[in-house]
Design an enzyme around this catalytic site. Sequence first.
Site, PDB file in Angstrom:
ATOM      1  N   CYS B 103      58.536  35.188  78.850  1.00 56.39           N
ATOM      2  CA  CYS B 103      57.543  36.235  78.704  1.00 56.39           C
ATOM      3  C   CYS B 103      58.051  37.076  77.527  1.00 56.39           C
ATOM      4  O   CYS B 103      58.907  38.002  77.851  1.00 56.39           O
ATOM      5  CB  CYS B 103      57.290  37.132  79.945  1.00 56.39           C
ATOM      6  SG  CYS B 103      56.040  38.489  79.694  1.00 56.39           S
ATOM      7  N   CYS B 106      56.784  41.092  77.814  1.00 58.69           N
ATOM      8  CA  CYS B 106      57.528  41.842  78.644  1.00 58.69           C
ATOM      9  C   CYS B 106      58.485  41.152  79.698  1.00 58.69           C
ATOM     10  O   CYS B 106      59.475  40.615  78.996  1.00 58.69           O
ATOM     11  CB  CYS B 106      56.717  42.751  79.502  1.00 58.69           C
ATOM     12  SG  CYS B 106      55.340  41.904  80.276  1.00 58.69           S
ATOM     13  N   SER B 107      58.404  40.857  80.801  1.00 55.33           N
ATOM     14  CA  SER B 107      59.092  40.075  81.620  1.00 55.33           C
ATOM     15  C   SER B 107      58.431  39.479  83.031  1.00 55.33           C
ATOM     16  O   SER B 107      58.905  39.403  84.073  1.00 55.33           O
ATOM     17  CB  SER B 107      60.263  40.964  82.265  1.00 55.33           C
ATOM     18  OG  SER B 107      59.922  41.972  82.931  1.00 55.33           O
ATOM     19  N   CYS B 108      57.195  39.069  82.843  1.00 58.02           N
ATOM     20  CA  CYS B 108      56.492  38.332  83.617  1.00 58.02           C
ATOM     21  C   CYS B 108      57.198  36.971  84.305  1.00 58.02           C
ATOM     22  O   CYS B 108      57.824  36.259  83.858  1.00 58.02           O
ATOM     23  CB  CYS B 108      55.129  37.854  83.418  1.00 58.02           C
ATOM     24  SG  CYS B 108      54.296  39.343  82.901  1.00 58.02           S
TER      25      CYS B 108
END
Lengths: 93, 195
Positions: B103, B106-108
């Site tokens: 991702c 961000c950090s999905c």
Amino acid sequence: MAEPRFAVGDRVRARAVDPSHHTRLPRYARGQVGEVVEVQGTWPLADDRAQGFAEPRIEPVYTVRFPAGALWGPPGGHWVQVELWESYLEVVA
Amino acid sequence: MTGHHSNSEIAVRVRRLEERLIGAGLTSDDQLDGIIGQILSGSPANGARVVARAWVDPAFRERLLVDANRALDELGLSMSTGPQPQRLTVVANSATTHNVLVCTLCSCYPIGLLGPSPSWYKSEAYRSRVVREPRAVLAEFGLVLPEATEIVVHDTSAESRHMVLPMRPGGTAGLGEAELAALVTREGLIGTAAV
């Protein structure tokens, strides 16, 4: 629910834009041409939600495949798949 | 929220935020505990179960690749971390194609299924480099792919989440489903390891 404007196999260009608000159109994909490989379904537009709009636009989301060489320059060699809301995309003439 | 609060700055800030949200009637202790419970119930072991089933049952594998959420139902698993389950797609590695997840924005990550993501997954180095030079990044993880293997990087930039279905290792013909599941690592499910 909006009918998808694009179909699998269509060539699309990610818009070359620079909005001041949050967007989920990655900067590296802007202005680049890719191919639709999946029509995922519809979701509220992240840009509208981030701005707190009471009724965010509901749009189809597509998986678009870009050749790495187009994104980063030669030699490339791999593929990058990015998931993009419909209003991020335009028709490639 | 119960117990385990430290006095670190972030813990103090989170506690104050919780108090304000609960005070404003926007959420409750029970609701927050429920969400945290959902997140902590995720585990790479769930993904490993899915992979092992796909290895032993070709029809399940087919259903998994077509509609992963429905296939999870068959195993009593789900992609729920909130009121609505997230859409999951499973991408299969093959002799010619290797998939890896990131991702960049961000950090999905499929938290509801696999639990919290590893810290490196959230690092700027991984997020910025794997889209650009995946072969080099994977080699640093110890995964050296043949030159002929095509690499597909999946940037989780919208609302779907993904999981990699690794190839079944050779020499495992005699193993049962639970033994096969034990071979699968979290990195294999992200694509930074072969299995």
